[in-house]
Scaffold this active site. Sequence first.
Site, mmCIF file in Angstrom:
data_model
loop_
_atom_site.group_PDB
_atom_site.id
_atom_site.type_symbol
_atom_site.label_atom_id
_atom_site.label_comp_id
_atom_site.label_asym_id
_atom_site.label_seq_id
_atom_site.Cartn_x
_atom_site.Cartn_y
_atom_site.Cartn_z
ATOM 1 C CB CYS A 120 1.244 1.629 4.566
ATOM 2 S SG CYS A 120 2.982 1.292 4.771
ATOM 3 C CB CYS B 260 -1.203 9.266 -9.015
ATOM 4 S SG CYS B 260 -0.812 7.769 -9.950
ATOM 5 C CB CYS C 42 -4.084 6.014 -13.723
ATOM 6 S SG CYS C 42 -2.897 5.776 -12.379
ATOM 7 C CB CYS D 203 -4.272 6.182 -8.765
ATOM 8 S SG CYS D 203 -4.765 7.725 -9.577
#
Length: 171
Positions: free
Chosen positions: A160, A89, A140, A137
């Site tokens: 995607c 991330c 977060c 994510c």
Amino acid sequence: MEAVPDDLLSPRPRRSLLGCVGAAVALPLVAPFFAGNAAVPRRFPFTLTEPEWRRRLTPAQFRILRERGTEYPGTSALLREHRRGTFVCAGDGHPLFSSATKFESGTGWPSFWRPLRGAVGTTRDRSLGQIRTEVHCANCGGHLGHVFDDGPRPTGQRYCMNGTALAFRLL
């Protein structure tokens, strides 16, 4: 008894009344398909305030990760990343995808057939008049992209992802 004025009985006000009644009945049925992502406040292990996110991220990263934006297809440098490593991330560095699960989907966005265990979460996305599965994510809550059921074996899924929401770490 008072007479009803002729203009209230004309076809025009009746059509307007019927149109309003029809809209009142139909709106609750179709509204969920056109509603945006009503962000349900959720707690994630890694949290920052909006000003802290703005300082940490580039404007493009902030737009995608924190405002659920999308990058233009074919614009991510990570689209052509084929080395062995881990995609993380861009917001917090949390590991998301192994390079071994990356594949060329032809969509213009980095695509993967499976995330790392516990790396991502999903929510229902009703924007754009359709129901999709948004991927974020797990650490977060940053928006990464969407997952679709048209990917390769063994999972049949296509994660995607917005390349701007990712960073790459070599093994």
